[in-house]
Scaffold this motif. Structure first.
Motif, PDB file in Angstrom:
ATOM      1  N   LEU A 174      43.447  49.031  -6.661  1.00  0.00           N
ATOM      2  CA  LEU A 174      44.457  47.984  -6.733  1.00  0.00           C
ATOM      3  C   LEU A 174      45.611  48.305  -5.780  1.00  0.00           C
ATOM      4  N   SER A 175      46.375  47.292  -5.457  1.00  0.00           N
ATOM      5  CA  SER A 175      47.435  47.447  -4.453  1.00  0.00           C
ATOM      6  C   SER A 175      48.769  47.880  -5.036  1.00  0.00           C
ATOM      7  N   HIS A 176      48.875  47.921  -6.375  1.00  0.00           N
ATOM      8  CA  HIS A 176      50.162  48.184  -7.006  1.00  0.00           C
ATOM      9  C   HIS A 176      50.036  49.297  -8.047  1.00  0.00           C
ATOM     10  N   SER A 177      51.168  49.618  -8.652  1.00  0.00           N
ATOM     11  CA  SER A 177      51.201  50.640  -9.699  1.00  0.00           C
ATOM     12  C   SER A 177      50.950  50.040 -11.072  1.00  0.00           C
ATOM     13  N   PHE A 178      50.513  48.804 -11.109  1.00  0.00           N
ATOM     14  CA  PHE A 178      50.235  48.087 -12.344  1.00  0.00           C
ATOM     15  C   PHE A 178      49.225  46.999 -12.025  1.00  0.00           C
ATOM     16  N   CYS A 179      48.728  46.330 -13.046  1.00  0.00           N
ATOM     17  CA  CYS A 179      47.658  45.340 -12.864  1.00  0.00           C
ATOM     18  C   CYS A 179      48.240  43.929 -12.816  1.00  0.00           C
ATOM     19  N   LEU A 180      47.953  43.219 -11.739  1.00  0.00           N
ATOM     20  CA  LEU A 180      48.317  41.821 -11.599  1.00  0.00           C
ATOM     21  C   LEU A 180      47.050  40.994 -11.412  1.00  0.00           C
ATOM     22  N   HIS A 181      47.088  39.753 -11.852  1.00  0.00           N
ATOM     23  CA  HIS A 181      45.901  38.896 -11.804  1.00  0.00           C
ATOM     24  C   HIS A 181      45.400  38.717 -10.368  1.00  0.00           C
ATOM     25  N   GLN A 182      46.302  38.396  -9.432  1.00  0.00           N
ATOM     26  CA  GLN A 182      45.882  38.164  -8.056  1.00  0.00           C
ATOM     27  C   GLN A 182      45.242  39.414  -7.456  1.00  0.00           C
ATOM     28  N   ASP A 183      45.786  40.570  -7.809  1.00  0.00           N
ATOM     29  CA  ASP A 183      45.290  41.827  -7.270  1.00  0.00           C
ATOM     30  C   ASP A 183      43.901  42.156  -7.821  1.00  0.00           C
ATOM     31  N   MET A 184      43.687  41.922  -9.107  1.00  0.00           N
ATOM     32  CA  MET A 184      42.375  42.176  -9.703  1.00  0.00           C
ATOM     33  C   MET A 184      41.339  41.184  -9.186  1.00  0.00           C
ATOM     34  N   LEU A 185      41.775  39.955  -8.943  1.00  0.00           N
ATOM     35  CA  LEU A 185      40.847  38.904  -8.538  1.00  0.00           C
ATOM     36  C   LEU A 185      40.214  39.187  -7.179  1.00  0.00           C
ATOM     37  N   ARG A 186      40.936  39.849  -6.300  1.00  0.00           N
ATOM     38  CA  ARG A 186      40.390  40.104  -4.965  1.00  0.00           C
ATOM     39  C   ARG A 186      39.282  41.160  -4.989  1.00  0.00           C
ATOM     40  N   LEU A 187      39.128  41.879  -6.100  1.00  0.00           N
ATOM     41  CA  LEU A 187      38.087  42.902  -6.218  1.00  0.00           C
ATOM     42  C   LEU A 187      36.821  42.378  -6.893  1.00  0.00           C
ATOM     43  N   PRO A 269      52.012  44.660   6.239  1.00  0.00           N
ATOM     44  CA  PRO A 269      51.717  46.031   5.781  1.00  0.00           C
ATOM     45  C   PRO A 269      51.724  46.117   4.259  1.00  0.00           C
ATOM     46  N   PRO A 270      50.911  47.033   3.684  1.00  0.00           N
ATOM     47  CA  PRO A 270      50.838  47.158   2.215  1.00  0.00           C
ATOM     48  C   PRO A 270      52.183  47.435   1.562  1.00  0.00           C
ATOM     49  N   LEU A 271      53.083  48.106   2.291  1.00  0.00           N
ATOM     50  CA  LEU A 271      54.392  48.422   1.716  1.00  0.00           C
ATOM     51  C   LEU A 271      55.166  47.158   1.351  1.00  0.00           C
ATOM     52  N   THR A 272      54.988  46.074   2.123  1.00  0.00           N
ATOM     53  CA  THR A 272      55.682  44.814   1.835  1.00  0.00           C
ATOM     54  C   THR A 272      55.255  44.265   0.486  1.00  0.00           C
ATOM     55  N   HIS A 273      53.942  44.232   0.244  1.00  0.00           N
ATOM     56  CA  HIS A 273      53.424  43.739  -1.036  1.00  0.00           C
ATOM     57  C   HIS A 273      53.928  44.596  -2.189  1.00  0.00           C
ATOM     58  N   THR A 274      53.918  45.910  -1.990  1.00  0.00           N
ATOM     59  CA  THR A 274      54.331  46.828  -3.055  1.00  0.00           C
ATOM     60  C   THR A 274      55.804  46.644  -3.411  1.00  0.00           C
ATOM     61  N   LEU A 275      56.662  46.575  -2.403  1.00  0.00           N
ATOM     62  CA  LEU A 275      58.097  46.445  -2.659  1.00  0.00           C
ATOM     63  C   LEU A 275      58.433  45.113  -3.319  1.00  0.00           C
ATOM     64  N   LEU A 276      57.770  44.038  -2.903  1.00  0.00           N
ATOM     65  CA  LEU A 276      58.023  42.730  -3.514  1.00  0.00           C
ATOM     66  C   LEU A 276      57.589  42.712  -4.976  1.00  0.00           C
ATOM     67  N   ALA A 277      56.424  43.301  -5.255  1.00  0.00           N
ATOM     68  CA  ALA A 277      55.938  43.349  -6.639  1.00  0.00           C
ATOM     69  C   ALA A 277      56.866  44.198  -7.510  1.00  0.00           C
ATOM     70  N   ASP A 278      57.315  45.332  -6.985  1.00  0.00           N
ATOM     71  CA  ASP A 278      58.240  46.176  -7.745  1.00  0.00           C
ATOM     72  C   ASP A 278      59.571  45.478  -7.983  1.00  0.00           C
ATOM     73  N   ALA A 279      60.070  44.770  -6.962  1.00  0.00           N
ATOM     74  CA  ALA A 279      61.324  44.035  -7.112  1.00  0.00           C
ATOM     75  C   ALA A 279      61.189  42.921  -8.141  1.00  0.00           C
ATOM     76  N   TYR A 280      60.049  42.239  -8.131  1.00  0.00           N
ATOM     77  CA  TYR A 280      59.812  41.134  -9.067  1.00  0.00           C
ATOM     78  C   TYR A 280      59.818  41.599 -10.517  1.00  0.00           C
ATOM     79  N   LEU A 281      59.278  42.801 -10.771  1.00  0.00           N
ATOM     80  CA  LEU A 281      59.137  43.264 -12.147  1.00  0.00           C
ATOM     81  C   LEU A 281      60.250  44.216 -12.598  1.00  0.00           C
ATOM     82  N   LEU A 282      60.932  44.864 -11.661  1.00  0.00           N
ATOM     83  CA  LEU A 282      61.933  45.858 -12.040  1.00  0.00           C
ATOM     84  C   LEU A 282      63.374  45.375 -11.888  1.00  0.00           C
TER      85      LEU A 282
END
Length: 312
Positions: A174-187, A269-282
């Motif tokens: 997965l692309s994040h430190s937690f499970c998101l629907h969009q992230d699981m769906l791509r696998l 870059p993957p860092l963009t996705h990670t930072l946005l997801a962390d900002a959204y939840l934290l």
């Protein structure tokens, strides 16, 4: 490809921050501070609203709902994020991943609904001030809170049920430190049209509809404010909306950014996705108590009183 390989359970591999060592204490310590600040801020808000009878008004009831949604959202991500950076534990069972995904999206939908209720509170208070007490009764607030809670539970439940039946590919990173629907769906190795369609429908029915209602509420609020002759009175009335507007921006800007990058930003870059997801939840659970504590006189006064009492 399937959800099980022989007798071994299906597991996903979570990702920390790209470019950062998996076990990084200088990253784990700020995360712990953020979570502690979130717990302290939201629990303090809930405690003050419960014990101070002057805060037993519709606005603060909705604020307590927002604090509970923030607590739920943060506690849903805390176990896996701290496990990654403290203990270098990146594996997560399939069932646990679905549970985490369900709670993250449910509390996110609940928080969005609470922001709509708070917009309605500001709309009635500004556009129909003489009817405020008769419209926003305790009975109505209880019903609204129940509807918001049930909507968050029911809308996200089919998302978890649908993805539980899907087969997954050999790559389960997965692309994040937690499970998101969009992230699981791509696998998923299979047809995901139904999952994608329902996921999009759920987003439109929750965040899409909520943002539209909030926008319409503030259009009518601004029209009412512009009809006020006194410039000073306009500023005073509009200042009562600042905290709520700030909470909306804190919640929706990272959410929109994350949704756009998931759908159209695959080249980023993957860092963009990670930072946005962390900002959204934290970010919202940490900042919302600070915003309301700073901008709301009753809460600020109560905090100062408590601090003075402790120091004396």
């Amino acid at each position: 490809s399937s959800n099980r390989t022989g007798s071994s359970p299906l597991t996903f591999t979570l990702t920390g921050i790209p470019g950062l060592p998996m076990s990084s204490y200088w990253m784990a310590l700020p995360l712990c501070c953020l979570y502690l600040l979130m717990l302290l801020g939201n629990c303090t808000l809930l405690g003050m609203i419960r014990t101070d009878h002057s805060l037993h008004t519709p606005m603060y009831y909705f604020l307590s709902m927002l604090a509970m949604a923030d607590l739920g959202l943060s506690l849903s991500t805390m176990p896996t994020m701290l496990a990654i950076f403290w203990f270098k534990s990146t594996s997560l069972r399939f069932e646990a991943c679905i549970v985490q995904m369900y709670f993250i999206h449910s509390f996110s939908a609940i928080e969005s609904g609470v922001l709509v209720a708070m917009a309605f509170d500001r709309f009635v208070a500004i556009c129909y001030p003489l009817r405020y007490g008769s419209v926003l009764t305790n009975s109505l607030i209880t019903k609204v809170g129940g509807v918001i809670f049930l909507r968050g539970i029911c809308v996200v439940l089919p998302v978890a049920v649908l993805i539980k039946k899907m087969p997954f590919c050999s790559s389960r990173v997965l692309s994040h430190s937690f499970c998101l629907h969009q992230d699981m769906l791509r696998l998923v190795c299979g047809d995901v049209k139904v999952n994608s369609l329902y996921g999009l429908t759920a987003v439109i029915f929750t965040k899409g509809l909520d943002s539209l209602i909030i926008l319409l509420s503030y259009v009518m609020i601004i029209r009412t404010i512009l009809n006020i002759i006194s410039q000073e009175a306009r500023a005073k009335v509009f200042s009562t909306c600042i905290s709520h507007l700030t909470a909306i921006l804190i919640f929706y800007i990272p959410l929109i950014g994350l949704s756009v990058t998931h759908r159209f930003g695959k080249h980023l870059p993957p860092l963009t996705h990670t930072l946005l997801a962390d900002a959204y939840l934290l970010v919202p659970p940490v900042l919302n108590p600070l915003v309301y504590s700073w901008k709301t006189k009753q809460i600020r006064r109560r905090i100062l009183t408590l601090l003075c009492w402790r120091w004396t």
